[in-house]
Motif scaffolding. Structure first.
Motif, PDB file in Angstrom:
ATOM      1  N   GLU A 293       0.836  -1.195   0.000  1.00  0.00           N
ATOM      2  CA  GLU A 293       0.000   0.000   0.000  1.00  0.00           C
ATOM      3  C   GLU A 293       0.872   1.247   0.000  1.00  0.00           C
TER       4      GLU A 293
ATOM      5  N   ASP B  99      -2.253  10.229   6.157  1.00  0.00           N
ATOM      6  CA  ASP B  99      -3.439   9.605   5.575  1.00  0.00           C
ATOM      7  C   ASP B  99      -3.794   8.315   6.307  1.00  0.00           C
ATOM      8  N   TYR B 100      -5.022   7.866   6.078  1.00  0.00           N
ATOM      9  CA  TYR B 100      -5.503   6.610   6.612  1.00  0.00           C
ATOM     10  C   TYR B 100      -5.671   5.629   5.460  1.00  0.00           C
ATOM     11  N   VAL B 101      -5.537   4.348   5.745  1.00  0.00           N
ATOM     12  CA  VAL B 101      -5.691   3.303   4.735  1.00  0.00           C
ATOM     13  C   VAL B 101      -6.761   2.336   5.217  1.00  0.00           C
ATOM     14  N   THR B 102      -7.660   1.958   4.328  1.00  0.00           N
ATOM     15  CA  THR B 102      -8.664   0.945   4.635  1.00  0.00           C
ATOM     16  C   THR B 102      -8.147  -0.395   4.128  1.00  0.00           C
ATOM     17  N   LEU B 103      -8.046  -1.359   5.033  1.00  0.00           N
ATOM     18  CA  LEU B 103      -7.552  -2.687   4.684  1.00  0.00           C
ATOM     19  C   LEU B 103      -8.674  -3.697   4.826  1.00  0.00           C
ATOM     20  N   HIS B 104      -8.685  -4.663   3.946  1.00  0.00           N
ATOM     21  CA  HIS B 104      -9.658  -5.745   4.003  1.00  0.00           C
ATOM     22  C   HIS B 104      -8.961  -6.986   4.547  1.00  0.00           C
TER      23      HIS B 104
ATOM     24  N   ALA C  82     -13.363  -2.364  13.494  1.00  0.00           N
ATOM     25  CA  ALA C  82     -13.415  -1.118  12.724  1.00  0.00           C
ATOM     26  C   ALA C  82     -12.874   0.026  13.566  1.00  0.00           C
ATOM     27  N   GLY C  83     -12.027   0.853  12.974  1.00  0.00           N
ATOM     28  CA  GLY C  83     -11.437   1.989  13.669  1.00  0.00           C
ATOM     29  C   GLY C  83     -10.179   1.657  14.451  1.00  0.00           C
TER      30      GLY C  83
ATOM     31  N   THR D 211      -6.234   0.632  15.178  1.00  0.00           N
ATOM     32  CA  THR D 211      -4.957   1.088  14.640  1.00  0.00           C
ATOM     33  C   THR D 211      -3.983  -0.079  14.630  1.00  0.00           C
TER      34      THR D 211
END
Length: 51
Positions: A13, A19-24, A30-31, A33
């Protein structure tokens, strides 16, 4: 622009500073770190390999 390329499981990534990254497929709520190992740090024309 300053950013890192980080390993997230089998993917990599690009993560700009702040910035924040959304990972699957991450076993966290959720939320949450987490810390990802950096592979490269890029600061303009300067590239530093970590791994």
């Amino acid at each position: 622009m300053v950013y890192a390329v980080a390993r997230a499981g089998a993917r990599q990534e690009k993560v700009p500073v702040g910035d924040y990254v959304t990972l699957h497929r991450v076993s966290r709520g959720a939320g949450s770190t987490i810390q990802l190992p950096a592979l490269l740090l890029v600061d303009g024309d300067k590239v530093t390999s970590i791994a």
